[in-house]
Enzyme design. Structure first.
Site, PDB file in Angstrom:
ATOM      1  N   GLY A  48       0.844  -1.191   0.000  1.00 14.60           N
ATOM      2  CA  GLY A  48       0.000   0.000   0.000  1.00 14.60           C
ATOM      3  C   GLY A  48       0.876   1.237   0.000  1.00 14.60           C
ATOM      4  O   GLY A  48       2.069   1.153   0.294  1.00 14.60           O
ATOM      5  N   CYS A  75       5.311  -6.218   1.329  1.00 17.96           N
ATOM      6  CA  CYS A  75       5.643  -4.790   1.358  1.00 17.96           C
ATOM      7  C   CYS A  75       4.953  -4.101   2.538  1.00 17.96           C
ATOM      8  O   CYS A  75       5.245  -4.414   3.682  1.00 17.96           O
ATOM      9  CB  CYS A  75       5.303  -4.147   0.009  1.00 17.96           C
ATOM     10  N   TYR A  76       3.995  -3.193   2.290  1.00 17.63           N
ATOM     11  CA  TYR A  76       3.321  -2.550   3.426  1.00 17.63           C
ATOM     12  C   TYR A  76       2.670  -3.593   4.329  1.00 17.63           C
ATOM     13  O   TYR A  76       2.639  -3.437   5.556  1.00 17.63           O
ATOM     14  CB  TYR A  76       2.258  -1.563   2.921  1.00 17.63           C
ATOM     15  N   HIS A 161       8.247  -7.599  -4.091  1.00 19.67           N
ATOM     16  CA  HIS A 161       6.960  -7.902  -4.720  1.00 19.67           C
ATOM     17  C   HIS A 161       7.026  -9.199  -5.525  1.00 19.67           C
ATOM     18  O   HIS A 161       7.463  -9.195  -6.665  1.00 19.67           O
ATOM     19  CB  HIS A 161       6.530  -6.738  -5.624  1.00 19.67           C
ATOM     20  N   GLU A 163       4.653 -10.666  -6.883  1.00 23.02           N
ATOM     21  CA  GLU A 163       3.604 -10.712  -7.912  1.00 23.02           C
ATOM     22  C   GLU A 163       4.036 -10.110  -9.246  1.00 23.02           C
ATOM     23  O   GLU A 163       3.392 -10.336 -10.258  1.00 23.02           O
ATOM     24  CB  GLU A 163       2.330 -10.010  -7.408  1.00 23.02           C
ATOM     25  N   ASP A 219     -16.890 -10.555 -23.082  1.00 23.13           N
ATOM     26  CA  ASP A 219     -17.571 -10.611 -21.781  1.00 23.13           C
ATOM     27  C   ASP A 219     -19.040 -10.996 -21.924  1.00 23.13           C
ATOM     28  O   ASP A 219     -19.507 -11.934 -21.268  1.00 23.13           O
ATOM     29  CB  ASP A 219     -17.456  -9.270 -21.050  1.00 23.13           C
ATOM     30  N   LYS A 358     -10.470 -10.564 -16.380  1.00 27.18           N
ATOM     31  CA  LYS A 358     -10.599 -10.719 -17.832  1.00 27.18           C
ATOM     32  C   LYS A 358      -9.905 -11.988 -18.352  1.00 27.18           C
ATOM     33  O   LYS A 358     -10.452 -12.705 -19.181  1.00 27.18           O
ATOM     34  CB  LYS A 358      -9.982  -9.494 -18.517  1.00 27.18           C
TER      35      LYS A 358
END
Ligand code: XMP
Length: 502
Positions: A48, A75-76, A161, A163, A219, A358
């Site tokens: 964050g 992280c945060y 991170h 990710e 979609d 998505k």
């Protein structure tokens, strides 16, 4: 996933799902009982933008650490965990940003087998003392505690991170957390999503009837197929062809839905109606408004013909739900539903994609047998080619643009770039310039090539297409499309430009 507001939060949730483990993103101040009810295998605390030293910085509710499931702080999230458990976070004055050398000091559980040498950092504060019970497992030049674990209590934390792709071992680290620490099972597959959604739709709709507007995009197509699988012919799809579609689009939708899947489909051919309303209109916002209103009117007319249809299917995605603060569907941007249907329509929404990103929608589409062409279609705006003709929309201009766009896309596909580009299309500014072809003077339209890369359409960069490809597009458009004598390239990023020209 407990969200402390990181720009990467959605990405963490997606990475976890890519490991075939379901993850849901919840705000950091969520009631821990709500999390407990979900019976999670583990909890991830996101990063964050705040500093734990800031006034009003989002705090970690300590009850989340008492749920008896493994917790990973990123992280945060690591810093909030550290503060909560009695360690120390300091403003050392030396942050780390970007690719950073990582030294593994103890293998622990998360870094056990990994070639962890570089990681991606983005932080100002640092954990300078791990809470009691933790072992420090990695350090960097500026972070004495870059990773730490308390395996007894099941608490894990990393300053970097995992990710982002720039942490090469990041996905493996997440897998260690999911499968070794949390003992989660990789059961979140497209087939499981389909079974789950079909059961939910049946429970919601009962023996009622539903209607779904198809746009030709992925979609609405996937939402329709899921509902069709659940309730069969009690779903009716409506495809409004406003005459502003690209080449063969209406036929493709009809072939896929009506013929291949046997979905009851009303194909409304409304070109004349739309063009009559658009005659003489040049102003972009007026075009959009006219098209949106006409669309709704037709949709309502068709709905009324079907009698009592209490359910409306929409392709709302998880990212829309998160963006609107995770609250109910009423607050979602009108842009994302069927042309912004009026609020007073007495229908109940069926939104089978509400929990999906998505890329997951595409995977479900593939699993359902949707043609590759529809699954991987680049986004196309609701108002269609009308906002790619700069000036009045006429049949003649639509035909020129449709042909030029077709050639452009064919060449992009042939070059193998279609999926790499967020969007690639032709624009027709309704001005004319002088040229020479054969020995004749020409006075005709230019075509603009617009191709962009982007992750989410919020920002975009113009695509560096190879010169040979640009050459092929240019000469084919000039040779094959009557009424065009010049091809130009748009090299504007967003911002300051937008992706579309109107
Ligand atoms: P801009 O031009 O604002 O577009 O950079 C961002 C993205 O949104 C798409 N777009 C629309 N999609 N209805 C839609 O469904 C619309 O009215 C509309 N206008 C723009 C655009 O194609 C791009 O992907």
């Amino acid at each position: 996933m407990v969200d402390f507001g990181a720009q990467y939060s959605q990405l963490i949730a997606r990475r976890i799902r890519e490991c075939r483990v379901f993850s849901a993103l919840l705000p950091h101040d969520v009631d821990p009982e709500r999390i407990a009810e979900l019976e999670p295998a583990g909890i991830v605390l996101s990063g964050g933008p705040a500093s734990v030293w800031d006034e009003g910085a989002p705090e970690l509710n300590p009850a989340l650490l008492d749920l008896g499931v493994p917790v990973l702080g990123i992280c945060y999230g690591m810093q909030a965990m550290t503060t909560s458990l009695g360690g120390e976070v300091a403003k050392t004055g030396a942050g780390e940003f970007g690719s950073t050398a990582l030294e593994v000091t103890a293998r622990g559980r998360l870094l056990a087998e990994l070639p962890a040498e570089t990681c991606w950092m983005s932080h100002r504060d640092s954990v300078v003392r791990a809470p009691q019970g933790f072992e420090v497992t990695a350090t960097t030049a500026e972070s004495p505690v870059a990773a730490m674990e308390d395996r007894v209590r099941g608490f894990y934390a990393v300053q970097f991170h995992p990710e982002v792709k720039h942490t090469p071992f990041g996905t493996d680290l997440l897998k260690s957390f999911l499968f070794d620490a949390c003992d989660a099972a990789p059961t979140w597959t497209p087939a499981a999503v389909i079974d789950d959604q079909v059961a939910r739709i049946r429970a919601q709709v009962g023996d009622g009837h539903a209607i779904c507007g198809l746009s030709g995009g992925v979609d609405s197509a996937v939402a329709a197929l899921l509902v069709h699988r659940a309730i069969g012919d009690r779903l009716t799809c409506v495809f409004v062809d406003h005459g502003l579609m690209r080449m063969n689009e209406g036929e493709q939708v009809e072939a896929a839905f009506g013929k291949h899947f046997g979905v009851p489909l009303i194909h409304v051919r409304a070109k004349d109606r739309f063009l009559a309303k658009l005659a003489g209109v040049e102003e972009p916002e007026r075009k959009r408004k006219i098209i949106g209103e006409e669309f709704i009117r037709i949709f309502e007319e068709e709905g009324a013909k079907l009698g009592d249809v209490p359910f409306l299917v929409q392709g709302t995605l998880y990212s829309d739900v998160i963006e609107s603060g995770g609250r109910d569907s009423a607050t979602i941007k009108s842009h994302h539903n069927v042309g912004g249907l009026p609020e007073d329509m007495a229908v109940e929404l069926v939104e089978p994609l509400r929990g999906l990103f998505k890329d997951e929608v595409r995977a479900v589409g593939e699993e359902l047998g949707l043609p590759e062409r529809m699954v991987w279609r680049q986004p196309f705006p609701g108002p269609g080619l009308a906002i790619r003709i700069i000036g009045e929309v006429t049949e003649e201009r639509l035909e020129v643009l449709r042909q030029a766009d077709f050639v452009l896309l064919e060449e992009i596909r042939r070059a193998g770039l279609y999926r790499d580009l967020w969007q690639s299309f032709a624009v027709l500014p309704a001005v004319r310039s002088v040229g020479v072809q054969g020995d004749e003077r020409t006075y005709a339209y230019p075509i603009v090539i617009r191709a962009v890369t982007s992750d989410d359409a919020m920002t975009a960069d113009w695509a560096r297409l190879p010169h040979e490809l640009l050459q092929a597009i240019s000469s084919r458009i000039i040779n094959e499309v009557q009424g065009v004598n010049r091809v130009v390239l748009d090299i504007t990023s967003k911002p300051p430009g937008t992706i579309e020209w109107e």
